[in-house]
Design a protein around this motif. Structure first.
Motif, PDB file in Angstrom:
ATOM      1  N   ARG A  68      39.326  32.425  26.301  1.00  0.00           N
ATOM      2  CA  ARG A  68      39.732  31.719  27.517  1.00  0.00           C
ATOM      3  C   ARG A  68      39.741  30.212  27.267  1.00  0.00           C
ATOM      4  O   ARG A  68      38.754  29.645  26.782  1.00  0.00           O
TER       5      ARG A  68
ATOM      6  N   GLU B 276      44.959  40.137  27.096  1.00  0.00           N
ATOM      7  CA  GLU B 276      43.720  40.384  26.359  1.00  0.00           C
ATOM      8  C   GLU B 276      43.359  39.206  25.465  1.00  0.00           C
ATOM      9  O   GLU B 276      42.178  38.873  25.305  1.00  0.00           O
ATOM     10  N   GLN B 277      44.357  38.553  24.908  1.00  0.00           N
ATOM     11  CA  GLN B 277      44.089  37.377  24.081  1.00  0.00           C
ATOM     12  C   GLN B 277      43.499  36.241  24.920  1.00  0.00           C
ATOM     13  O   GLN B 277      42.558  35.566  24.486  1.00  0.00           O
TER      14      GLN B 277
ATOM     15  N   VAL C 231      41.854  36.547  27.748  1.00  0.00           N
ATOM     16  CA  VAL C 231      40.511  36.931  28.193  1.00  0.00           C
ATOM     17  C   VAL C 231      39.506  36.725  27.069  1.00  0.00           C
ATOM     18  O   VAL C 231      38.394  36.222  27.288  1.00  0.00           O
ATOM     19  N   ALA C 232      39.906  37.091  25.858  1.00  0.00           N
ATOM     20  CA  ALA C 232      38.998  36.977  24.711  1.00  0.00           C
ATOM     21  C   ALA C 232      38.749  35.525  24.322  1.00  0.00           C
ATOM     22  O   ALA C 232      37.631  35.175  23.902  1.00  0.00           O
TER      23      ALA C 232
ATOM     24  N   SER D 104      42.287  49.348  29.760  1.00  0.00           N
ATOM     25  CA  SER D 104      41.905  48.080  29.132  1.00  0.00           C
ATOM     26  C   SER D 104      40.543  47.577  29.591  1.00  0.00           C
ATOM     27  O   SER D 104      40.061  46.561  29.094  1.00  0.00           O
ATOM     28  N   ASN D 105      39.951  48.235  30.580  1.00  0.00           N
ATOM     29  CA  ASN D 105      38.686  47.803  31.180  1.00  0.00           C
ATOM     30  C   ASN D 105      38.844  46.505  31.953  1.00  0.00           C
ATOM     31  O   ASN D 105      37.879  45.780  32.182  1.00  0.00           O
ATOM     32  N   LEU D 106      40.090  46.205  32.346  1.00  0.00           N
ATOM     33  CA  LEU D 106      40.367  45.024  33.167  1.00  0.00           C
ATOM     34  C   LEU D 106      40.913  45.477  34.518  1.00  0.00           C
ATOM     35  O   LEU D 106      42.047  45.968  34.606  1.00  0.00           O
TER      36      LEU D 106
ATOM     37  N   LEU E  86      47.986  47.802  31.783  1.00  0.00           N
ATOM     38  CA  LEU E  86      46.562  47.507  31.618  1.00  0.00           C
ATOM     39  C   LEU E  86      45.668  48.733  31.779  1.00  0.00           C
ATOM     40  O   LEU E  86      44.439  48.611  31.744  1.00  0.00           O
TER      41      LEU E  86
ATOM     42  N   ARG F 200      50.123  43.082  28.050  1.00  0.00           N
ATOM     43  CA  ARG F 200      48.726  43.453  27.816  1.00  0.00           C
ATOM     44  C   ARG F 200      48.128  42.634  26.681  1.00  0.00           C
ATOM     45  O   ARG F 200      47.002  42.135  26.783  1.00  0.00           O
ATOM     46  N   LEU F 201      48.888  42.486  25.596  1.00  0.00           N
ATOM     47  CA  LEU F 201      48.393  41.721  24.452  1.00  0.00           C
ATOM     48  C   LEU F 201      48.105  40.280  24.851  1.00  0.00           C
ATOM     49  O   LEU F 201      47.052  39.720  24.503  1.00  0.00           O
TER      50      LEU F 201
END
Length: 366
Positions: free
Chosen positions: A317, A311-312, A314-315, A205-207, A202, A307-308
């Motif tokens: 939810r 991110e999915q 988070v985008a 990733s800004n997470l 991560l 990570r993928l």
């Protein structure tokens, strides 16, 4: 009926999923209201001062760490034994063939003075009156990896404490000051749990990654590697009943558990109960139907896939109520009621065997 619960001696010198499972199972079993005239008392056995013969049924948690000896002793006394083996779902016919080969080699090389943990686990499974698997994947592993007959296996999952379903993020936000999306990982700090792999995946990733869990002395260097990463913070260990833990699960954008293997991880169930989606290891017995919208399984060593998936989620939810609905049936009381029925069934079927062993029982210490 009195039921004695045992596991390996050092179990409660640390805290984790198995310790929580044992404590919550005992508490829930003692809340069960058996049908008259049945009565049920369940307690941990004091292995230094107690006798197995003081109980009607013995329930052993974990098939490893020498616990087969408990099963052997109980069987010698004519006591029914329930075994929750907590075996990795990675056991299959190929793995079992290799394990048997290693066991034979070790035996021949040491004049049969050395026995592998596989052989010990298999003996515990063979002697047990009833085996409880946490999910279908563990049930399959018991059958394929250890050659057990299906008829003596029952599948009962772990439960979830109700306060995880009602948690909110306020306490966590107030205590930590973190008010942006973050990834939460709850578990002991160790290479096996793979916090470093997650954090490295991560990076950029800004997470932020928030870790909760104890760091054993042997893994202090590993912890320092983690804390050297700017996007990683560690809250230390939290008691399972600490409201901050439930609040953290609710506050997280995603909970992650990319460890090398899990049986039926409570932290995943608790995250889902809090309405938070999860990315976890594919090496697990946990299998929830129609859960892909909120529960993604990836290889523990595939950081890119982790990570993928994160991110999915988070985008996009998923709705919190839909996530919680995946685990709403997992209650300790429901599980305890099913286990209690098994105890009474074993007691009823073991009457003649118990009477046969009765006279000399109290001379046998644990």
């Amino acid at each position: 009926m009195r039921v004695g619960i045992l596991s390996y001696p050092m179990l409660f010198q640390r805290d984790g999923g198995l310790q929580i499972q044992v404590r919550e199972t005992i508490a829930a079993l003692n809340r069960v209201m058996p049908r008259t005239p049945r009565s049920l008392q369940v307690q941990l056995v004091d292995a230094n001062h107690g006798y197995l013969s003081d109980y009607d049924v013995i329930h052993v948690f974990s098939a490893i760490n020498g616990n087969y000896r408990i099963v052997e002793t109980a069987c010698e006394l004519g006591l029914p034994v329930v075994l929750s083996p907590l075996l990795s779902p990675g056991w299959n016919r190929a793995a079992a063939w290799r394990a048997r080969l290693v066991d034979r080699l070790a035996g021949r090389l040491t004049d049969w003075m050395v026995q592998t943990s596989y052989a010990q686990s298999k003996r515990a499974l063979q002697l047990a009156s009833l085996v409880i698997a946490l999910g279908e994947a563990e049930r399959t592993a018991i059958i394929d990896g250890f050659g057990m007959e299906e008829s003596k296996i029952r599948v009962f999952p772990n439960g979830i404490n109700p306060h995880f379903f009602t948690a909110n993020s306020d306490l966590f936000r107030r205590e930590t000051g973190i008010d942006r999306p973050f990834v939460l990982m709850v578990g002991s700090i160790s290479p096996y749990k793979n916090q470093l792999g997650l954090a490295q995946a991560l990076a950029g990733s800004n997470l932020p990654v928030v870790l909760i869990g104890a760091a054993p002395r042997a893994d202090q260097a590993y912890l320092q590697q983690l804390l050297a990463l700017r996007h990683v913070s560690w809250l230390g260990p939290l008691d399972h009943a600490d409201p901050l833990l439930a609040s953290a699960f609710n506050a997280a954008a995603v909970a992650a558990l990319p460890s090398q293997g899990e049986v039926f991880p409570l932290s995943v169930l608790e995250a889902l109960a809090a309405g938070t989606p999860v990315v976890m290891t594919a090496q697990s017995a946990l299998d929830l139907p129609a859960s892909a919208f909120a529960l993604r399984k990836v290889r523990w060593d595939d950081g890119q896939a982790q990570r993928l998936a994160i991110e999915q989620l988070v985008a996009q939810r998923p709705e919190r109520a839909a996530v919680q609905a995946l685990v709403e049936q997992f209650t300790w009381d429901r599980v305890a009621s099913q286990i209690a029925d098994c105890y009474f069934g074993l007691q009823a079927g073991a009457g003649s065997l118990t009477a046969l062993a009765g006279r000399g029982r109290r001379r046998h210490a644990i």
